[in-house]
Design a protein around this motif. Structure first.
Motif, PDB file in Angstrom:
ATOM      1  N   LEU A 395      49.820  14.172  31.859  1.00 13.85           N
ATOM      2  CA  LEU A 395      49.514  14.694  30.527  1.00 13.85           C
ATOM      3  C   LEU A 395      50.734  15.398  29.939  1.00 13.85           C
ATOM      4  O   LEU A 395      51.355  16.247  30.582  1.00 13.85           O
ATOM      5  CB  LEU A 395      48.351  15.684  30.593  1.00 13.85           C
ATOM      6  CG  LEU A 395      46.936  15.126  30.799  1.00 13.85           C
ATOM      7  CD1 LEU A 395      45.951  16.271  30.978  1.00 13.85           C
ATOM      8  CD2 LEU A 395      46.531  14.264  29.623  1.00 13.85           C
ATOM      9  N   LYS A 396      51.055  15.029  28.704  1.00 13.56           N
ATOM     10  CA  LYS A 396      52.195  15.659  28.047  1.00 13.56           C
ATOM     11  C   LYS A 396      51.788  16.890  27.241  1.00 13.56           C
ATOM     12  O   LYS A 396      52.607  17.798  27.023  1.00 13.56           O
ATOM     13  CB  LYS A 396      52.897  14.642  27.146  1.00 13.56           C
ATOM     14  CG  LYS A 396      53.542  13.502  27.916  1.00 13.56           C
ATOM     15  CD  LYS A 396      54.256  12.548  26.980  1.00 13.56           C
ATOM     16  CE  LYS A 396      54.906  11.407  27.757  1.00 13.56           C
ATOM     17  NZ  LYS A 396      55.575  10.439  26.856  1.00 13.56           N
ATOM     18  N   SER A 397      50.520  16.905  26.789  1.00 11.94           N
ATOM     19  CA  SER A 397      50.067  18.064  26.016  1.00 11.94           C
ATOM     20  C   SER A 397      48.552  18.135  26.066  1.00 11.94           C
ATOM     21  O   SER A 397      47.870  17.118  26.214  1.00 11.94           O
ATOM     22  CB  SER A 397      50.538  17.971  24.560  1.00 11.94           C
ATOM     23  OG  SER A 397      49.965  16.838  23.933  1.00 11.94           O
ATOM     24  N   ILE A 398      48.041  19.333  25.944  1.00 12.14           N
ATOM     25  CA  ILE A 398      46.594  19.538  25.891  1.00 12.14           C
ATOM     26  C   ILE A 398      46.269  20.481  24.743  1.00 12.14           C
ATOM     27  O   ILE A 398      47.079  21.353  24.385  1.00 12.14           O
ATOM     28  CB  ILE A 398      46.026  20.118  27.208  1.00 12.14           C
ATOM     29  CG1 ILE A 398      46.702  21.452  27.565  1.00 12.14           C
ATOM     30  CG2 ILE A 398      46.130  19.119  28.349  1.00 12.14           C
ATOM     31  CD1 ILE A 398      46.073  22.165  28.737  1.00 12.14           C
ATOM     32  N   ALA A 399      45.101  20.274  24.168  1.00 15.18           N
ATOM     33  CA  ALA A 399      44.589  21.209  23.160  1.00 15.18           C
ATOM     34  C   ALA A 399      43.553  22.102  23.818  1.00 15.18           C
ATOM     35  O   ALA A 399      42.623  21.616  24.472  1.00 15.18           O
ATOM     36  CB  ALA A 399      43.972  20.443  22.002  1.00 15.18           C
ATOM     37  N   VAL A 400      43.746  23.383  23.688  1.00 14.43           N
ATOM     38  CA  VAL A 400      42.801  24.375  24.216  1.00 14.43           C
ATOM     39  C   VAL A 400      42.075  24.967  23.022  1.00 14.43           C
ATOM     40  O   VAL A 400      42.688  25.627  22.170  1.00 14.43           O
ATOM     41  CB  VAL A 400      43.531  25.459  25.024  1.00 14.43           C
ATOM     42  CG1 VAL A 400      42.561  26.547  25.463  1.00 14.43           C
ATOM     43  CG2 VAL A 400      44.221  24.844  26.231  1.00 14.43           C
ATOM     44  N   ILE A 401      40.786  24.714  22.938  1.00  8.49           N
ATOM     45  CA  ILE A 401      40.014  25.013  21.741  1.00  8.49           C
ATOM     46  C   ILE A 401      38.706  25.695  22.124  1.00  8.49           C
ATOM     47  O   ILE A 401      38.111  25.367  23.150  1.00  8.49           O
ATOM     48  CB  ILE A 401      39.715  23.714  20.957  1.00  8.49           C
ATOM     49  CG1 ILE A 401      41.024  23.048  20.489  1.00  8.49           C
ATOM     50  CG2 ILE A 401      38.796  23.961  19.770  1.00  8.49           C
ATOM     51  CD1 ILE A 401      40.840  21.655  19.937  1.00  8.49           C
ATOM     52  N   GLY A 402      38.250  26.612  21.289  1.00 13.91           N
ATOM     53  CA  GLY A 402      36.919  27.172  21.474  1.00 13.91           C
ATOM     54  C   GLY A 402      36.895  28.689  21.481  1.00 13.91           C
ATOM     55  O   GLY A 402      37.905  29.345  21.771  1.00 13.91           O
ATOM     56  N   PRO A 403      35.733  29.254  21.189  1.00 19.94           N
ATOM     57  CA  PRO A 403      35.625  30.717  21.082  1.00 19.94           C
ATOM     58  C   PRO A 403      35.805  31.448  22.399  1.00 19.94           C
ATOM     59  O   PRO A 403      36.047  32.658  22.388  1.00 19.94           O
ATOM     60  CB  PRO A 403      34.206  30.918  20.525  1.00 19.94           C
ATOM     61  CG  PRO A 403      33.456  29.681  20.919  1.00 19.94           C
ATOM     62  CD  PRO A 403      34.465  28.568  20.868  1.00 19.94           C
ATOM     63  N   ASP A 614      47.059  15.030  24.149  1.00 16.51           N
ATOM     64  CA  ASP A 614      46.576  13.930  24.987  1.00 16.51           C
ATOM     65  C   ASP A 614      45.132  14.139  25.416  1.00 16.51           C
ATOM     66  O   ASP A 614      44.417  13.168  25.661  1.00 16.51           O
ATOM     67  CB  ASP A 614      47.452  13.793  26.237  1.00 16.51           C
ATOM     68  CG  ASP A 614      48.873  13.383  25.903  1.00 16.51           C
ATOM     69  OD1 ASP A 614      49.069  12.779  24.827  1.00 16.51           O
ATOM     70  OD2 ASP A 614      49.778  13.690  26.693  1.00 16.51           O
ATOM     71  N   ALA A 615      44.710  15.378  25.577  1.00 18.47           N
ATOM     72  CA  ALA A 615      43.351  15.689  26.015  1.00 18.47           C
ATOM     73  C   ALA A 615      42.942  17.019  25.423  1.00 18.47           C
ATOM     74  O   ALA A 615      43.794  17.836  25.024  1.00 18.47           O
ATOM     75  CB  ALA A 615      43.263  15.733  27.540  1.00 18.47           C
ATOM     76  N   VAL A 616      41.620  17.238  25.361  1.00 16.79           N
ATOM     77  CA  VAL A 616      41.088  18.449  24.741  1.00 16.79           C
ATOM     78  C   VAL A 616      40.215  19.194  25.737  1.00 16.79           C
ATOM     79  O   VAL A 616      39.327  18.607  26.357  1.00 16.79           O
ATOM     80  CB  VAL A 616      40.255  18.117  23.490  1.00 16.79           C
ATOM     81  CG1 VAL A 616      39.715  19.396  22.853  1.00 16.79           C
ATOM     82  CG2 VAL A 616      41.083  17.329  22.481  1.00 16.79           C
ATOM     83  N   LEU A 617      40.481  20.470  25.875  1.00 12.66           N
ATOM     84  CA  LEU A 617      39.653  21.355  26.682  1.00 12.66           C
ATOM     85  C   LEU A 617      38.893  22.261  25.717  1.00 12.66           C
ATOM     86  O   LEU A 617      39.503  23.061  24.994  1.00 12.66           O
ATOM     87  CB  LEU A 617      40.506  22.188  27.630  1.00 12.66           C
ATOM     88  CG  LEU A 617      41.454  21.410  28.558  1.00 12.66           C
ATOM     89  CD1 LEU A 617      42.246  22.374  29.431  1.00 12.66           C
ATOM     90  CD2 LEU A 617      40.687  20.435  29.416  1.00 12.66           C
ATOM     91  N   LEU A 618      37.576  22.115  25.689  1.00 11.83           N
ATOM     92  CA  LEU A 618      36.734  22.901  24.797  1.00 11.83           C
ATOM     93  C   LEU A 618      36.068  24.033  25.578  1.00 11.83           C
ATOM     94  O   LEU A 618      35.263  23.783  26.470  1.00 11.83           O
ATOM     95  CB  LEU A 618      35.659  22.019  24.169  1.00 11.83           C
ATOM     96  CG  LEU A 618      36.084  21.078  23.044  1.00 11.83           C
ATOM     97  CD1 LEU A 618      34.893  20.244  22.581  1.00 11.83           C
ATOM     98  CD2 LEU A 618      36.657  21.864  21.873  1.00 11.83           C
ATOM     99  N   PHE A 619      36.391  25.268  25.227  1.00 10.51           N
ATOM    100  CA  PHE A 619      35.823  26.445  25.898  1.00 10.51           C
ATOM    101  C   PHE A 619      34.677  26.980  25.041  1.00 10.51           C
ATOM    102  O   PHE A 619      34.883  27.703  24.066  1.00 10.51           O
ATOM    103  CB  PHE A 619      36.902  27.497  26.128  1.00 10.51           C
ATOM    104  CG  PHE A 619      37.851  27.108  27.226  1.00 10.51           C
ATOM    105  CD1 PHE A 619      37.632  27.523  28.525  1.00 10.51           C
ATOM    106  CD2 PHE A 619      38.939  26.284  26.959  1.00 10.51           C
ATOM    107  CE1 PHE A 619      38.492  27.147  29.550  1.00 10.51           C
ATOM    108  CE2 PHE A 619      39.801  25.902  27.964  1.00 10.51           C
ATOM    109  CZ  PHE A 619      39.575  26.325  29.277  1.00 10.51           C
ATOM    110  N   LYS A 664      39.908  11.578  21.313  1.00  8.81           N
ATOM    111  CA  LYS A 664      40.604  12.161  22.454  1.00  8.81           C
ATOM    112  C   LYS A 664      39.591  12.531  23.537  1.00  8.81           C
ATOM    113  O   LYS A 664      38.469  12.956  23.238  1.00  8.81           O
ATOM    114  CB  LYS A 664      41.388  13.400  22.033  1.00  8.81           C
ATOM    115  CG  LYS A 664      42.485  13.095  21.022  1.00  8.81           C
ATOM    116  CD  LYS A 664      43.502  12.093  21.571  1.00  8.81           C
ATOM    117  CE  LYS A 664      44.527  11.684  20.532  1.00  8.81           C
ATOM    118  NZ  LYS A 664      45.495  12.759  20.231  1.00  8.81           N
ATOM    119  N   PRO A 665      39.962  12.355  24.826  1.00  7.76           N
ATOM    120  CA  PRO A 665      39.030  12.728  25.912  1.00  7.76           C
ATOM    121  C   PRO A 665      38.748  14.222  25.886  1.00  7.76           C
ATOM    122  O   PRO A 665      39.648  15.037  25.687  1.00  7.76           O
ATOM    123  CB  PRO A 665      39.771  12.306  27.177  1.00  7.76           C
ATOM    124  CG  PRO A 665      41.217  12.204  26.776  1.00  7.76           C
ATOM    125  CD  PRO A 665      41.229  11.820  25.332  1.00  7.76           C
TER     126      PRO A 665
END
Length: 883
Positions: A395-403, A614-619, A664-665
């Motif tokens: 993975l080259k980049s990840i999005a970290v998203i969520g409250p 590349d991928a999304v982590l939803l918190f 995106k996954p």
């Protein structure tokens, strides 16, 4: 002044010297019997209590017990919190919230955690004694654990429990009690308090007047077993009675609970404390007594020895008006002082080994490592489609998203200590992939609720200047860059060298609005239930003062801050200055800058971050600011600390849909204290990880798990229902249709469920007998093999399935073990099921081993056809068990 001298002498002089300096009016002996550490315990207690006046005895039956200088009795506050770390008394090791500890299914780990909590309690107590500090939250009587059954996920305090199963709760709770109280043959390390006795699990808004009407079967089968286990097996020395009534009698004045069950049936000899102000509820809430004198009298006679609050001051009048005999007062005070003697409070300092624990043991690096170990073990992998996890190294980049990606409350939970070095998921992931993480808050928890202002609004952070004293004079003691204002300093110094009792902080920097318009802002203080503080907050935007708040010193809950607005004509940086002062005799503070964000704008920012990653982590999930104890919350889905709906709030569901549309996954990480019905959001995620409120090291544990450095081994201690529609009425305490034991529907994820990055197989199941005589134990063994390519820990779960008894549970957990297996390794797991674990409860509440056919399933979760082993046996005869 004489009192101060007396207390100081008590700390540094032997009891014999104390008595020689101040002769007792009760006896001409040079050393009173109660100060002789070699005298029999009960004789010492009787001697001390016998020297007290009625007024002195009554004063000791309230949590804030004053000193009795003439008897060398120092003041003592019985109220101390240690649910998952020592709370409200400054920095401490913060472990995962109790529900997360239960998810480990690891009793040896829980006992080690209990031992650390008691070590830190002693470290704080010893230091406080040296400083002459006898205040609340620095004592040794710990009002934990909460072993109420989490029968309904809408209850806001379910996070404080060990879940919905009586057996799991009893085992985890007993391990924690053993850790708290220690194994010294003479002295208790601390006192553990099993709470809230009994039949207590919401609604929070009705708890002061609610009557839980239940059947004898449900009382014995569900609500009492964990309390019985902690009393009879772990020997918890204290029990807290609940606010609610049970079958018409308030719990703290309930002779069936306190006299029949607790004392007669279980042989409990410790002390009973009321929940705070519960004695007032006996008369005011439940109308069970005409006034406070009658309420106090009936509560003491029922078995409640100590009031949390000042209600028992009415006992002097109750004795004078012949509502209660002084002999009843004497019995209660004896039980209270038995506990204080067993804690070593009247023995020479050197005689009590726990007095040697230094303050350096508090919040130590070794304890921090145990918190990280616990957080790792609490992770529950709920979904992993096509091996989306662990995240691959390419993975080259990840999005970290969520409250929940970057908030302190989502780490600490409630009834928490103060984490000195908390690590949020965002911080841990930024460390894991430096320079390759895109962060967006994405969404509030729920429309209308506030949450901390994210670092994206403060692009360069804020320059924090920390001063001792509240006047901002002179040079600051320390200056640093704070990413955001989201701090918990309850009983703690905000920075090295800064006074915890009186300090000031000035934050300066730039703020950038996400869009032109008006932002609704506000501040929240750290939790403080017994504050005596004075605080001020001032805010300037572009040099103009826009907010001015002050709160004068009072005893009790702080006045809430008022909301305010910041108006932005553009999205350019604007100068921001915030000045905060705090002054209190014992307690530190804590401050969070909150906002009610524009939901559409946040969602657009999240989609942009996802598009570039590349991928999304939803918190996602909940917050202890929304679910908890009797809270002033009223937004969609939440009321008074409870939930009215268990569905993931709409704002978060809309965020998931918007991110899913990018293609995106998605990996969802849940942080919450109770079950969430995810609906379509579960289908849109490739993987789902349940992380609870994971404690100070929670972010690190989450990052390690996502990247495969930690193989998740946690199991759900509660059922994740598919929807609110699957639940009975919240205020119905019948167990029909509740929890995995009586629920016949299809849940989203079941109790005991959890995946691993490896695979485990079961074989060679064997029972010690195919026919067992009632009253005899049954031995079971099974072969467990790690069939995957990673090392991992498996939780082996054993379920009893009665085949013949109407009203019995559909299935019932009767044993479990945590087993560590290297890849390819096999182990034989053995369990012995006692007659109590093989027993069933009849309609009239009697418990017995009953003749008939049974199945015993052993596997990695509840009975399934595809895994585990099923064994059958027959019970011959009938065997009645003691209550």
């Amino acid at each position: 002044m004489a009192f101060v001298v007396a207390v100081f002498l008590l700390l540094v002089v032997s009891p014999a010297c104390l008595f020689a300096a101040t002769p007792s009016s009760h006896s001409q002996d040079k050393t009173p019997l109660y100060l002789d550490p070699n005298a029999p315990l009960q004789q010492r207690v009787d001697d001390l209590v016998g020297r007290m006046t009625l007024e002195e005895k009554v004063s000791q039956m309230q949590n804030e017990a004053p000193a009795i200088p003439r008897l060398h009795v120092p003041s003592y506050d019985w109220w101390n919190e240690g649910l998952h770390g020592m709370a409200r008394s400054g920095y401490a090791t913060v472990f995962p919230q109790a529900i997360g500890l239960a998810a480990t299914w690891d009793t040896s780990l829980i006992e080690r955690i209990g031992d650390v909590v008691s070590t830190e309690a002693r470290a704080k107590y010893n230091e406080a004694q040296r400083e002459g500090n006898h205040s609340i939250f620095y004592g040794l009587t710990i009002w934990s654990p909460n072993i109420n059954i989490d029968r309904d996920p809408r209850w806001g305090r379910g996070q404080e429990t060990y879940g919905e199963d009586p057996f799991l709760t009893g085992q985890i709770g007993s391990a924690f009690v053993r850790g708290l109280q220690g194994d010294n043959p003479k002295y208790l390390k601390t006192v553990a308090t099993a709470k809230h006795f009994a039949v207590h699990s919401g609604p929070e808004s009705e708890r002061h007047s609610f009557d839980a009407v239940i059947s004898p079967h449900d009382l014995e089968d569900t609500y009492l077993p964990a309390f019985r286990e902690l009393v009879t097996q772990a020997h918890a020395d204290s029990v807290m009675c609940a606010y609610n009534a049970v079958d018409g009698a308030p719990a703290c004045a309930n002779t069936m609970l306190l006299q029949q069950k607790l004392k007669h049936d279980w042989g409990f000899s410790g002390f009973v404390v009321s929940d705070c102000a519960a004695i007032s509820d006996v008369s005011i809430g439940h109308k069970y007594a005409p006034d406070l004198e009658h309420a106090a009298a009936v509560s003491v006679k029922a078995g409640t020895d100590l009031s949390c609050g000042k209600e028992y001051a009415a006992l002097v009048g109750a004795v004078q008006h012949h509502l209660i005999a002084e002999s009843d007062i004497n019995a209660a005070v004896r039980r209270l002082f038995t506990a204080r003697f067993r804690l070593g409070m009247f023995d020479p300092v050197a005689a009590v080994p726990f007095n040697q624990i230094p303050f350096s043991q508090n919040d130590s690096p070794q304890h921090g490592q145990l918190s990280l170990e616990a957080a790792r073990a609490s992770m529950v992998l709920l979904k992993d489609e096509h091996e989306a996890l662990p995240l691959h190294s390419g993975l080259k980049s990840i999005a970290v998203i969520g409250p929940n990606a970057d908030t302190l409350p989502a780490l600490e939970g409630n009834y928490n200590g103060v984490a000195s070095h908390p690590v949020t998921p965002l911080e841990a992931l930024q460390k894991q992939m430096p320079g390759h993480v895109r962060y967006a808050q994405g969404s509030p928890y729920v429309d209308g609720a506030s949450l901390p202002v994210p670092e994206t609004l403060l692009p360069h952070g804020l320059r924090g200047e920390y001063f001792s004293g509240t006047d901002f004079k002179g040079a600051p003691v320390m200056t640093r860059i704070d990413r955001r204002i989201d701090f918990d300093w309850n009983g703690a110094s905000p920075a090295p060298g800064v006074s915890a009792k009186a300090f000031a902080v000035r934050w300066t920097g730039m703020i950038t609005a996400p869009a032109p318009g008006t932002l609704d802002m506000g501040f929240a203080f750290a939790h403080c239930s017994t504050c005596e503080d004075a605080e001020t907050i001032k805010v300037w935007l572009d040099g103009k003062q826009v907010y001015d708040f002050s709160h004068a010193a009072t005893h009790g809950r702080r006045a809430p801050t008022t909301p305010f607005q910041l108006v932005f004509a553009d999205t350019n940086p604007h100068r921001l200055r915030i000045e905060y002062t705090h002054q209190a005799p014992h307690f530190g503070a804590g401050l969070t800058l909150n906002w009610k964000p524009p939901i559409d704008v946040l969602r657009q920012q999240a989609v942009a971050a996802a598009d570039q990653s590349d991928a999304v982590l939803l918190f996602l999930g909940l917050s202890p600011e929304l679910e908890g104890e009797e809270m002033p919350i009223a937004v969609t889905g939440f009321r008074g600390g409870d939930r009215t709906s268990i569905e993931l709030p709409d704002a978060q569901q809309q965020l998931v849909s918007a991110i899913a549309a990018t293609g995106k996954p998605i990996v969802i990480v849940l942080m919450n204290g109770s079950a969430i019905a995810l609906g379509d959001s579960a289908k849109k995620a490739a993987a789902i990880l349940e992380a609870w409120y994971p404690g100070e090291a929670g972010g690190t544990a989450i990052a390690e798990t996502l990247f495969g450095e930690n193989n998740p081994s946690g199991r759900l201690p509660i059922t994740f229902y598919a929807s609110t529609a699957q639940l009975p009425q919240f205020d119905d305490y019948s167990m029909s249709g509740r929890t995995y034991r009586h629920f016949s529907g299809e849940p989203l994820y079941g109790f005991g469920y959890g995946l691993s990055y490896t695979r485990f197989g079961y074989s060679a199941g064997k029972l010690s007998a195919s026919t067992v005589r009632a009253g005899q134990p049954l031995n079971v063994q099974v072969e467990v093999k790690n069939e995957g390519d990673r090392d991992g820990a498996e939780t082996v779960e054993a379920y009893l399935i009665p085949k013949h008894t109407e009203g019995a549970p559909l299935r019932e957990l009767v044993g479990f073990q945590k087993v560590q297996l290297c890849r390819g390794e096999s182990k034989t797991v053995q369990m012995t099921l006692t007659p109590r674990e093989l027993s069933l409860v009849a309609e009239d509440g009697t418990r017995s081993v009953q003749q008939g056919e049974y199945e015993l399933y052993v596997g990695g979760g509840q009975p399934e056809k595809s895994s585990g082993v099923m064994m059958r046996f027959r019970v011959q005869g009938h065997f009645d068990l003691q209550p």
